[in-house]
Scaffold this active site. Structure first.
Site, mmCIF file in Angstrom:
data_model
loop_
_atom_site.group_PDB
_atom_site.id
_atom_site.type_symbol
_atom_site.label_atom_id
_atom_site.label_comp_id
_atom_site.label_asym_id
_atom_site.label_seq_id
_atom_site.Cartn_x
_atom_site.Cartn_y
_atom_site.Cartn_z
ATOM 1 N N SER A 118 -6.595 0.897 9.699
ATOM 2 C CA SER A 118 -7.221 -0.263 9.045
ATOM 3 C C SER A 118 -8.691 -0.295 9.452
ATOM 4 C CB SER A 118 -6.551 -1.544 9.547
ATOM 5 O OG SER A 118 -7.272 -2.687 9.109
ATOM 6 N N ASP A 164 14.184 2.667 11.142
ATOM 7 C CA ASP A 164 13.134 2.018 11.940
ATOM 8 C C ASP A 164 12.259 3.126 12.531
ATOM 9 O OD1 ASP A 164 11.555 0.815 13.857
ATOM 10 O OD2 ASP A 164 13.175 -0.351 14.754
ATOM 11 N N ASN A 183 2.588 5.032 7.182
ATOM 12 C CA ASN A 183 1.945 3.833 6.639
ATOM 13 C C ASN A 183 2.596 2.531 7.098
ATOM 14 O OD1 ASN A 183 0.599 2.212 4.227
ATOM 15 N ND2 ASN A 183 2.812 1.975 4.002
ATOM 16 N N LYS A 240 -4.376 -0.924 15.650
ATOM 17 C CA LYS A 240 -5.081 -0.083 14.686
ATOM 18 C C LYS A 240 -6.171 0.743 15.386
ATOM 19 C CE LYS A 240 -2.603 -1.184 11.130
ATOM 20 N NZ LYS A 240 -1.659 -0.198 10.565
ATOM 21 N N ILE A 292 0.837 -1.207 0.000
ATOM 22 C CA ILE A 292 0.000 0.000 0.000
ATOM 23 C C ILE A 292 0.872 1.259 0.000
ATOM 24 C CG2 ILE A 292 -1.634 1.338 1.415
ATOM 25 C CD1 ILE A 292 -2.880 -1.381 2.250
ATOM 26 N N TYR A 331 -2.550 -6.743 16.505
ATOM 27 C CA TYR A 331 -2.705 -5.936 15.293
ATOM 28 C C TYR A 331 -3.962 -5.070 15.390
ATOM 29 C CZ TYR A 331 -3.250 -4.649 10.370
ATOM 30 O OH TYR A 331 -3.412 -3.944 9.197
HETATM 31 N N1 LIG Z 1 -2.730 -5.423 3.207
HETATM 32 C C1 LIG Z 1 -3.896 -5.228 3.789
HETATM 33 O O1 LIG Z 1 -4.890 -5.951 3.526
HETATM 34 C C2 LIG Z 1 -4.067 -4.120 4.789
HETATM 35 C C3 LIG Z 1 -5.356 -3.838 5.248
HETATM 36 C C4 LIG Z 1 -5.529 -2.804 6.171
HETATM 37 C C5 LIG Z 1 -4.445 -2.062 6.598
HETATM 38 N N2 LIG Z 1 -3.190 -2.355 6.139
HETATM 39 C C6 LIG Z 1 -2.100 -1.519 6.640
HETATM 40 O O2 LIG Z 1 -1.478 -0.852 5.546
HETATM 41 C C7 LIG Z 1 -0.091 -0.608 5.833
HETATM 42 C C8 LIG Z 1 0.725 -1.208 4.715
HETATM 43 O O3 LIG Z 1 0.402 -2.592 4.630
HETATM 44 P P1 LIG Z 1 0.957 -3.522 3.468
HETATM 45 O O4 LIG Z 1 0.004 -4.648 3.360
HETATM 46 O O5 LIG Z 1 1.302 -2.703 2.296
HETATM 47 O O6 LIG Z 1 2.283 -4.066 4.193
HETATM 48 P P2 LIG Z 1 3.576 -4.782 3.625
HETATM 49 O O7 LIG Z 1 3.444 -5.057 2.152
HETATM 50 O O8 LIG Z 1 3.823 -5.914 4.560
HETATM 51 O O9 LIG Z 1 4.701 -3.646 3.815
HETATM 52 C C9 LIG Z 1 5.009 -3.156 5.102
HETATM 53 C C10 LIG Z 1 5.886 -1.928 4.950
HETATM 54 O O10 LIG Z 1 6.165 -1.365 6.244
HETATM 55 C C11 LIG Z 1 7.576 -1.213 6.391
HETATM 56 N N3 LIG Z 1 7.914 -1.346 7.811
HETATM 57 C C12 LIG Z 1 7.499 -2.311 8.676
HETATM 58 N N4 LIG Z 1 8.019 -2.082 9.913
HETATM 59 C C13 LIG Z 1 8.751 -0.937 9.814
HETATM 60 C C14 LIG Z 1 9.553 -0.185 10.728
HETATM 61 N N5 LIG Z 1 9.673 -0.554 12.025
HETATM 62 N N6 LIG Z 1 10.196 0.923 10.271
HETATM 63 C C15 LIG Z 1 10.078 1.323 8.974
HETATM 64 N N7 LIG Z 1 9.334 0.647 8.067
HETATM 65 C C16 LIG Z 1 8.698 -0.466 8.477
HETATM 66 C C17 LIG Z 1 8.183 -2.311 5.534
HETATM 67 O O11 LIG Z 1 9.556 -2.021 5.215
HETATM 68 P P3 LIG Z 1 10.519 -3.192 4.581
HETATM 69 O O12 LIG Z 1 10.014 -3.412 3.169
HETATM 70 O O13 LIG Z 1 11.884 -2.602 4.618
HETATM 71 O O14 LIG Z 1 10.338 -4.397 5.444
HETATM 72 C C18 LIG Z 1 7.234 -2.243 4.321
HETATM 73 O O15 LIG Z 1 7.596 -1.178 3.486
HETATM 74 C C19 LIG Z 1 0.161 -1.257 7.194
HETATM 75 O O16 LIG Z 1 0.078 -0.268 8.204
HETATM 76 C C20 LIG Z 1 -0.960 -2.259 7.314
HETATM 77 O O17 LIG Z 1 -1.251 -2.579 8.636
HETATM 78 C C21 LIG Z 1 -2.971 -3.359 5.246
#
Ligand SMILES: NC(=O)c1ccc[n+]([C@@H]2O[C@H](COP(=O)([O-])OP(=O)(O)OC[C@H]3O[C@@H](n4cnc5c(N)ncnc54)[C@H](OP(=O)(O)O)[C@@H]3O)[C@@H](O)[C@H]2O)c1
Length: 261
Positions: free
Chosen positions: A148, A67, A95, A172, A21, A168
């Site tokens: 979320s 981080d 994000n 949120k 995202i 989680y």
């Molecule tokens: N996917 C869904 O269905 C969904 C639904 C609702 C909400 N969300 C929310 O949307 C956001 C993005 O989700 P996503 O599905 O795109 O996740 P994702 O593909 O798993 O990517 C997570 C991202 O967060 C970064 N990250 C994690 N921990 C970090 C830290 N401590 N410091 C800096 N960067 C950090 C990761 O960096 P690296 O690449 O370097 O590891 C990566 O860029 C999240 O907040 C998630 O909870 C997702």
């Protein structure tokens, strides 16, 4: 005149902006003309992702390894961005996020710290660092925290079968409530703060799930499917723009109608 949103002349900071995202937010704001500072944790392909966004949309981008749970690193990174990209920071997408999926009886203190470090403290640190920067420069800005739909509901993997991700969902809930408080505290400074509350989305966070669970979840959405990251990123452009000048402390929830039931 055709409806347009132009974010050129500014930089949007996107934490977790290298994939999923976050990458879709990076692309959407770049498509609207903004330079993009991508903050990532450890992914070796993050610099390449930033370079691809720059090339595709003809804007400046840079990837910063940081981080978001570490306030001194976050402050150092934020103070570097304008020097590198040459345009003022005008928005932040806080994000970055992680999940731990386990039954509640098996969750540990380490799991708690892992999830809350990124999803709550990390979102707070990024928002605080950017807000202090703006307040000191007497500049307004817009912050979008990726919370979320899980802020309000508990996810299922089948009818009445919990997905088991207590920390989680709790994180949120905290993130969305924090957005309301920050919006209230920083409104006098011209800083708007809103929550993006995605429903199911096709990213690495969800791709590892059992296909049976994904199918059941998709069928339970009125629109009948998961969203694509683009469908989460593009609504953020509105929140970063002056067209959303009266929107603060709000939740924008692209969930395909899931929480209508
Ligand atoms: N996917 C869904 O269905 C969904 C639904 C609702 C909400 N969300 C929310 O949307 C956001 C993005 O989700 P996503 O599905 O795109 O996740 P994702 O593909 O798993 O990517 C997570 C991202 O967060 C970064 N990250 C994690 N921990 C970090 C830290 N401590 N410091 C800096 N960067 C950090 C990761 O960096 P690296 O690449 O370097 O590891 C990566 O860029 C999240 O907040 C998630 O909870 C997702």
């Amino acid at each position: 005149m055709v409806y347009q949103i132009d974010l050129s002349g500014g930089t949007i900071v996107v934490t977790g902006g290298n994939r999923g995202i976050g990458l879709a937010i990076s692309e959407a704001v770049a498509n609207a003309g903004a330079n993009v500072a991508i903050i990532y944790h450890s992914n070796p392909q993050a610099e390449e992702a930033a370079a691809n966004v720059a090339k595709k949309y003809n804007v400046k981008t840079k990837a910063y390894k940081c981080d978001v749970g570490d306030i001194s690193l976050v402050e150092k990174t934020i103070s570097q961005i304008e020097k590198d990209l040459g345009t003022p920071i005008t928005g932040l997408a806080a994000n970055a996020g992680v999940s731990v999926v386990k039954p509640a009886t098996e969750l540990t203190t380490d799991d708690f710290h892992k999830v809350f470090n990124a999803n709550v403290l990390g979102a707070f640190n990024s928002a605080q660092a950017v807000a202090k920067h703006w307040i000191q420069k007497q500049q307004k800005g817009s912050i979008v925290v990726t919370s979320s739909m899980s802020s309000e509901i508990y996810n299922q993997k089948g009818l009445n079968e919990p997905l088991t991700q207590i920390f989680y969902n709790a994180s949120k809930g905290a993130a969305t409530n924090m957005v309301k408080g920050l919006a209230a505290e920083w409104a006098p400074h011209g800083i708007r703060v809103n929550a993006l509350e995605p429903g199911f989305c096709n990213t690495e966070q969800t791709s590892g799930m059992d296909p049976k669970i994904r199918d059941w979840q998709a069928k339970s959405v009125p629109l009948g499917r998961f969203s694509e990251p683009r469908e989460q990123g593009e609504p953020c452009v509105l929140l970063f723009s002056d067209k959303a000048s009266y929107i603060t402390g709000s939740q924008l929830r692209p969930d395909g109608g899931f929480t209508a039931y």
